[in-house]
Design an enzyme around this catalytic site. Structure first.
Site, mmCIF file in Angstrom:
data_model
loop_
_atom_site.group_PDB
_atom_site.id
_atom_site.type_symbol
_atom_site.label_atom_id
_atom_site.label_comp_id
_atom_site.label_asym_id
_atom_site.label_seq_id
_atom_site.Cartn_x
_atom_site.Cartn_y
_atom_site.Cartn_z
ATOM 1 N N GLN A 130 0.874 -1.313 -0.076
ATOM 2 C CA GLN A 130 -0.018 -0.016 0.054
ATOM 3 C C GLN A 130 0.724 1.179 -0.123
ATOM 4 O OE1 GLN A 130 -1.520 -1.302 4.087
ATOM 5 N NE2 GLN A 130 -1.420 1.097 4.287
ATOM 6 N N CYS A 136 -5.341 0.614 3.595
ATOM 7 C CA CYS A 136 -5.587 -0.844 4.117
ATOM 8 C C CYS A 136 -6.720 -1.445 3.666
ATOM 9 C CB CYS A 136 -4.930 -1.125 5.318
ATOM 10 S SG CYS A 136 -5.870 -0.054 6.718
ATOM 11 N N GLU A 161 -7.256 -1.131 -6.082
ATOM 12 C CA GLU A 161 -7.596 -0.426 -5.207
ATOM 13 C C GLU A 161 -7.610 1.100 -5.195
ATOM 14 O OE1 GLU A 161 -5.887 -4.193 -4.098
ATOM 15 O OE2 GLU A 161 -4.857 -2.579 -5.206
ATOM 16 N N GLU A 197 -6.608 -4.209 -11.698
ATOM 17 C CA GLU A 197 -5.386 -3.284 -11.078
ATOM 18 C C GLU A 197 -4.867 -3.025 -12.468
ATOM 19 O OE1 GLU A 197 -2.311 -1.826 -9.192
ATOM 20 O OE2 GLU A 197 -4.287 -2.315 -8.318
ATOM 21 N N ASP A 250 -5.856 -4.492 15.552
ATOM 22 C CA ASP A 250 -5.176 -3.263 16.309
ATOM 23 C C ASP A 250 -3.789 -3.710 15.972
ATOM 24 O OD1 ASP A 250 -3.815 -1.829 17.799
ATOM 25 O OD2 ASP A 250 -4.126 -2.750 19.675
ATOM 26 N N HIS A 275 -6.682 -1.317 11.447
ATOM 27 C CA HIS A 275 -5.714 -1.560 10.018
ATOM 28 C C HIS A 275 -6.542 -3.085 9.494
ATOM 29 C CE1 HIS A 275 -2.612 -2.406 7.363
ATOM 30 N NE2 HIS A 275 -2.323 -3.670 7.785
ATOM 31 N N ASN A 299 -1.559 -9.295 4.621
ATOM 32 C CA ASN A 299 -1.319 -7.797 4.610
ATOM 33 C C ASN A 299 -0.758 -7.320 3.574
ATOM 34 O OD1 ASN A 299 -1.186 -5.561 6.227
ATOM 35 N ND2 ASN A 299 0.724 -6.091 7.517
#
Length: 332
Positions: A130, A136, A161, A197, A250, A275, A299
């Site tokens: 990111q 996120c 995104e 994308e 968190d 997050h 992630n």
């Protein structure tokens, strides 16, 4: 960012001198991550990096003595303070759950598989990055939508995104300053689609106008489901039945920022989530002679972070890090 740097430079008068023994490591880290600094900024960033490195080394010494179940490592965020990191990268704002949605609740009699990993089934795209943008929430949302598209079509398409960042403000999302997965899904529903994308590439900024092209629709959703708040059992059943599920955690702590491997569990983790991530499965590992259950979370901090971009988070520990507090998924 400029204000924070100004404060750092103001403190340089009383800053510790750089450790000469770390000169080679510092230069190597800068080269590896293509870091360049203007003027006095380098001294400030190096001091932060050295402090972070010492904390990482101390934690790993404790881990080798059996005090922790996970290890840390220096990564590309090593020149950021915890405060800067959280301002730049943790962009999930807990929703008040006012969105109209179905509620997925745990069914007591339902048996789930002992282990689930949607990566092995082809549902999960490569780990993304990111950048210095609190987007996120958009990465979490595209991850769930990518799984949905694969489930429906058998094709794994990398979704945009930037499309969500640029186009979902009217639903309450705020680009690099944060947003909500549920409102990202709602945008896709209301808009009648989302671009790939490839068609709508990621810029890590939120200054562009909406450029959605309906001729290149790559995904859609008809409804949003919320997972019963705080229920790891409901989350397990959703992940097992549906595929990858959007979650929030968190991620404020130093330990989360520099997590490298092992099953993450920390008393510094609260249930105040900030997050967005993607639950792609769960499993069990033998640790010191006992079974330890974990969530597999994808992630968006690049493959350098964690276990090739993933974290194993302790499962069944009273909703550790709030992993089951804001879970949701789209359906067709």
């Amino acid at each position: 960012m400029a204000v924070l740097l100004g404060l750092l430079l103001a403190l340089l008068g009383c800053a510790a001198a750089p450790d000469p023994a770390l000169e080679e490591a510092w230069e190597g880290w800068k080269s590896l991550h293509a870091k360049e600094y203007a003027g006095e900024a380098e001294a400030a960033r190096r001091e932060i990096w050295e402090k972070n490195l010492r904390r990482i080394q101390q934690h790993n010494r404790e881990e080798s003595q059996g005090q922790h179940a996970f290890r840390l490592a220096m990564n590309h965020y090593g020149d950021l303070t915890d405060k800067e990191f959280n301002q730049l990268l943790n962009g999930f704002t807990p929703a008040r759950r006012e969105e109209p949605a179905q509620l997925f609740q745990a069914v007591e009699a339902l048996k789930t598989p002992a282990e689930v990993d949607w990566r092995a089934k082809g549902y999960v795209t490569p780990v993304k990055n990111q950048g210095h943008c609190g987007s996120c929430w958009a990465f979490s949302a595209t991850g769930a939508l990518e799984g949905l598209v694969f489930n429906q079509t058998g094709k794994l398409v990398v979704l945009s995104e930037q499309n969500l960042i640029d186009c979902s403000r009217k639903l309450g999302n705020n680009g690099c300053q944060g947003g909500f997965m549920t409102r990202a899904f709602q945008y896709v529903h209301d808009n009648g689609g989302l671009n790939s994308e490839h068609v709508y590439p990621y810029l890590a900024t939120d200054t562009s106008s909406c450029r959605y092209n309906p001729q290149d629709r790559a995904a859609n959703c008809s409804a949003v489901w919320l997972v019963a708040q705080g229920s790891e059992t409901a989350l397990e059943q959703a992940v097992a039945a549906v595929g990858p599920v959007s979650v929030a955690v968190d991620a404020n702590s130093f330990y989360f920022h520099f997590y490298k491997s092992g099953i993450f569990s920390s008393t510094s983790c609260s249930q105040k989530v900030n997050h967005g991530m993607l639950a792609v499965g769960y499993g069990t590992s033998q640790e010191h002679g006992r079974n330890v259950s974990y969530w597999i979370l994808k992630n968006s901090w690049s493959e350098v972070w964690g276990e090739q971009g993933y974290i194993r988070l302790l499962k069944g520990a009273n909703n550790l890090c709030g992993v089951a507090s804001q879970a949701s998924f789209p359906v067709l």
